[in-house]
Write an enzyme that holds these catalytic residues in place. Sequence first.
Site, mmCIF file in Angstrom:
data_model
loop_
_atom_site.group_PDB
_atom_site.id
_atom_site.type_symbol
_atom_site.label_atom_id
_atom_site.label_comp_id
_atom_site.label_asym_id
_atom_site.label_seq_id
_atom_site.Cartn_x
_atom_site.Cartn_y
_atom_site.Cartn_z
ATOM 1 N NE ARG A 101 -3.878 0.493 1.863
ATOM 2 C CZ ARG A 101 -5.097 0.512 2.377
ATOM 3 N NH1 ARG A 101 -5.360 1.229 3.453
ATOM 4 N NH2 ARG A 101 -6.072 -0.199 1.831
ATOM 5 C CG HIS A 128 -8.225 -0.242 -2.997
ATOM 6 N ND1 HIS A 128 -7.429 -1.329 -2.692
ATOM 7 C CD2 HIS A 128 -8.873 0.083 -1.830
ATOM 8 C CE1 HIS A 128 -7.598 -1.644 -1.422
ATOM 9 N NE2 HIS A 128 -8.455 -0.806 -0.878
ATOM 10 C CD GLN A 131 -12.837 -2.089 -1.044
ATOM 11 O OE1 GLN A 131 -12.091 -2.046 -0.075
ATOM 12 N NE2 GLN A 131 -14.069 -2.573 -0.972
ATOM 13 C CG ASP A 227 -13.737 6.025 -0.944
ATOM 14 O OD1 ASP A 227 -13.720 5.913 0.298
ATOM 15 O OD2 ASP A 227 -12.691 5.982 -1.636
ATOM 16 C CB CYS A 267 -14.135 0.893 -0.215
ATOM 17 S SG CYS A 267 -13.668 2.621 -0.065
ATOM 18 N NE ARG A 295 -10.350 -5.601 0.039
ATOM 19 C CZ ARG A 295 -9.527 -4.649 0.499
ATOM 20 N NH1 ARG A 295 -10.028 -3.609 1.149
ATOM 21 N NH2 ARG A 295 -8.219 -4.713 0.281
#
Length: 308
Positions: A101, A128, A131, A227, A267, A295
């Site tokens: 990340r 991402h 996700q 988001d 998310c 996930r």
Amino acid sequence: MAKKDLLSIYNLSAKELKALLNKAFELKNKRKYLDVFKGKTLGLIFEKPSTRTMVSFATAMVQLGGMPILLDSENLQRKRGESLHDTAIVLSRYLNGLMMRAFKHSDVEELAKYSTVPVINGLTDYEHPCQILADIMTIMEFHKVKTIEALKKIKIVYTGDSNNIVNSLLAISVVLGLDFTLISPKEYLPKKEILNKALEYTSSTGAEIKITSDINAAKNADAIYTDVWTSMGFETEEKKRKKIFSSYQVNSELLKKASSNCIVLHCLPAIRGEEVTAEVMDKYENSIFTQAENRLHVQKAVLLHLLA
Ligand code: CP
Ligand code: NVA
């Protein structure tokens, strides 16, 4: 055989995406614990905070018989200036895979370039991908959709900031040929090169892509996704963003425009009262928290795809 990475949704073909989603459902339904990764290790490098990505990847690795190693970038020699080039070569001699990340997408690309083991993007400023696989899985699960052909009839709407989530959502929509509407203020629409790359796919996959700043485009949505307005790394813009995004909130008024069986996705982490009201978060907690759970199942499918 050349090693495979997952840095972007575009690294996966429609066939691979379908196979990954099928595998994730299989793993979820059978609650399978495997020992395929016995003796194998996955390094998890975090330059930014994480709850879901960190814990789901670590758990996924253990459930597949392997071992995760958490590498907080604060504690790596990289903090003192060691290059990603050298870090990648050294870590590849110990580990069987790496997840990173990062702030900059180019850092994950550099890690992958010099690493001899698979590298997975666990979120960058650009994408991402893990996700978004979980998000599509959740839409299929809640709308009881078994095939991608049937998924094409589901109207997916995202409202808010055109961030890393949107770039991945747009990518998966064009590769699989989905019906995706992005609602974002003019100043925050995706960059031209991101849009152009995505739109190149639509003629061959039949994806229905709508990009607008009009919140009424949420009409008849089957899934509404949002988001945070300020992603990690953009904190200095927070005040300005709060003003601009206020009319893009997911609230009960917006949901009146949607289809009667519309689900809400986020998310996470969410800021109740900003991009989504507390009322909507509570009412739609089942889809939102199942999205977080998924996930884990998706990560296991991704690890099996890249490392096995
Ligand atoms: N959705 C997501 O990636 O959550 P974390 O930042 O907690 O990993
Ligand atoms: N867009 C958000 C996603 C967090 C999981 C961010 O990058 O901060």
